[in-house]
Design an enzyme around this catalytic site. Sequence first.
Site, PDB file in Angstrom:
ATOM      1  N   GLY A  58      40.396 -25.148  88.845  1.00 27.32           N
ATOM      2  CA  GLY A  58      41.618 -25.122  88.053  1.00 27.32           C
ATOM      3  C   GLY A  58      42.411 -23.884  88.409  1.00 27.32           C
ATOM      4  O   GLY A  58      41.836 -22.873  88.831  1.00 27.32           O
ATOM      5  N   GLN A  63      48.631 -17.392  87.575  1.00 27.99           N
ATOM      6  CA  GLN A  63      47.659 -16.821  88.512  1.00 27.99           C
ATOM      7  C   GLN A  63      48.229 -16.710  89.916  1.00 27.99           C
ATOM      8  O   GLN A  63      47.585 -16.131  90.801  1.00 27.99           O
ATOM      9  CB  GLN A  63      46.392 -17.675  88.548  1.00 27.99           C
ATOM     10  CG  GLN A  63      45.588 -17.604  87.260  1.00 27.99           C
ATOM     11  CD  GLN A  63      44.296 -18.381  87.413  1.00 27.99           C
ATOM     12  OE1 GLN A  63      44.269 -19.577  87.165  1.00 27.99           O
ATOM     13  NE2 GLN A  63      43.235 -17.718  87.841  1.00 27.99           N
ATOM     14  N   CYS A 105      36.575 -16.982  86.811  1.00 25.45           N
ATOM     15  CA  CYS A 105      38.030 -17.102  86.935  1.00 25.45           C
ATOM     16  C   CYS A 105      38.445 -16.516  88.269  1.00 25.45           C
ATOM     17  O   CYS A 105      37.995 -15.432  88.636  1.00 25.45           O
ATOM     18  CB  CYS A 105      38.707 -16.351  85.790  1.00 25.45           C
ATOM     19  SG  CYS A 105      40.498 -16.415  85.868  1.00 25.45           S
ATOM     20  N   LEU A 106      39.301 -17.238  88.996  1.00 25.49           N
ATOM     21  CA  LEU A 106      39.719 -16.762  90.315  1.00 25.49           C
ATOM     22  C   LEU A 106      40.440 -15.424  90.224  1.00 25.49           C
ATOM     23  O   LEU A 106      40.470 -14.669  91.195  1.00 25.49           O
ATOM     24  CB  LEU A 106      40.624 -17.802  90.992  1.00 25.49           C
ATOM     25  CG  LEU A 106      39.962 -19.168  91.261  1.00 25.49           C
ATOM     26  CD1 LEU A 106      40.950 -20.111  91.943  1.00 25.49           C
ATOM     27  CD2 LEU A 106      38.700 -19.023  92.085  1.00 25.49           C
ATOM     28  N   HIS A 147      40.531 -23.501  79.529  1.00 24.90           N
ATOM     29  CA  HIS A 147      40.563 -22.223  80.257  1.00 24.90           C
ATOM     30  C   HIS A 147      41.961 -22.002  80.860  1.00 24.90           C
ATOM     31  O   HIS A 147      42.539 -20.919  80.728  1.00 24.90           O
ATOM     32  CB  HIS A 147      39.478 -22.247  81.345  1.00 24.90           C
ATOM     33  CG  HIS A 147      39.446 -21.051  82.239  1.00 24.90           C
ATOM     34  ND1 HIS A 147      38.382 -20.175  82.295  1.00 24.90           N
ATOM     35  CD2 HIS A 147      40.350 -20.580  83.145  1.00 24.90           C
ATOM     36  CE1 HIS A 147      38.642 -19.224  83.180  1.00 24.90           C
ATOM     37  NE2 HIS A 147      39.835 -19.453  83.719  1.00 24.90           N
ATOM     38  N   GLU A 148      42.504 -23.045  81.499  1.00 22.16           N
ATOM     39  CA  GLU A 148      43.819 -22.909  82.142  1.00 22.16           C
ATOM     40  C   GLU A 148      44.933 -22.788  81.101  1.00 22.16           C
ATOM     41  O   GLU A 148      45.891 -22.039  81.287  1.00 22.16           O
ATOM     42  CB  GLU A 148      44.098 -24.086  83.084  1.00 22.16           C
ATOM     43  CG  GLU A 148      43.058 -24.299  84.192  1.00 22.16           C
ATOM     44  CD  GLU A 148      42.696 -23.046  84.950  1.00 22.16           C
ATOM     45  OE1 GLU A 148      43.554 -22.149  85.075  1.00 22.16           O
ATOM     46  OE2 GLU A 148      41.536 -22.949  85.394  1.00 22.16           O
ATOM     47  N   HIS A 151      45.272 -19.303  80.037  1.00 14.66           N
ATOM     48  CA  HIS A 151      46.031 -18.497  81.000  1.00 14.66           C
ATOM     49  C   HIS A 151      47.523 -18.539  80.665  1.00 14.66           C
ATOM     50  O   HIS A 151      48.209 -17.519  80.693  1.00 14.66           O
ATOM     51  CB  HIS A 151      45.853 -19.036  82.423  1.00 14.66           C
ATOM     52  CG  HIS A 151      44.664 -18.483  83.142  1.00 14.66           C
ATOM     53  ND1 HIS A 151      44.488 -17.134  83.376  1.00 14.66           N
ATOM     54  CD2 HIS A 151      43.591 -19.096  83.692  1.00 14.66           C
ATOM     55  CE1 HIS A 151      43.364 -16.947  84.054  1.00 14.66           C
ATOM     56  NE2 HIS A 151      42.793 -18.125  84.263  1.00 14.66           N
TER      57      HIS A 151
HETATM   58 NI    NI Z   1      40.996 -18.503  85.208  1.00 12.79          NI
END
Ligand code: NI
Length: 209
Positions: A58, A63, A105-106, A147-148, A151
């Site tokens: 995701g 991000q 998380c990226l 989660h997204e 963000h």
């Molecule tokens: Ni993340």
Amino acid sequence: MSDLPETVDPTAIGPLELVEFPHPALRRPTRPLVRLDEAVREAVAEMFDIMYEAQGIGLAANQVALPYRIFVVNCAGARGQGEEHVFINPVLSRPRGTAVQEEGCLSLPGVRMDVRRPAKIVVDAWSLAGEPIHLDLDGLFARVVQHEFDHLDGRLFTDRLPEAAALEARRSLESLHDVFVGKQSRGELPGDEVLLADLERLEAARCRA
Ligand code: NI
């Protein structure tokens, strides 16, 4: 050669790059998108590229330093497998149950922690084709969407940890902070004022005033 001065398109979306904590885009709540143009479609395609490259499942627009309420998901995490989903201006409702699962998380490389969230959730959004999406989700898909969605509101999964785990996460966040500030001080990354000015320019281009 031209005598005309070079002008910068104020709606331009540059080549996108994954940003890491504490890039200011990650803590700034994103804004609803009101203009879906070709540059946004290209940006979404690029978001999938970046997500697969980083082996994620995701990715939220902020991000990649885009201040819009958009995220992409593919629970299979690989091009050509699973299903690609684009959620524009999403709304979550009907949280039910609870589930605990490890998340990463990226934008927070190296941090992985157990996170408690509702097990099921309903998401309403718009697709890239401008069609309404209505999904009742559970399992991994429900978790990724939550989660997204966090963000987009400027929240990270480390904000949702119990106290002991939060303390552990804080040390990792402090190291990431030192790396980021170090890059800024060496001129490898622009300062926060420049990063914020670009977010404001992109908001002005495609969000309601
Ligand atoms: Ni993340």
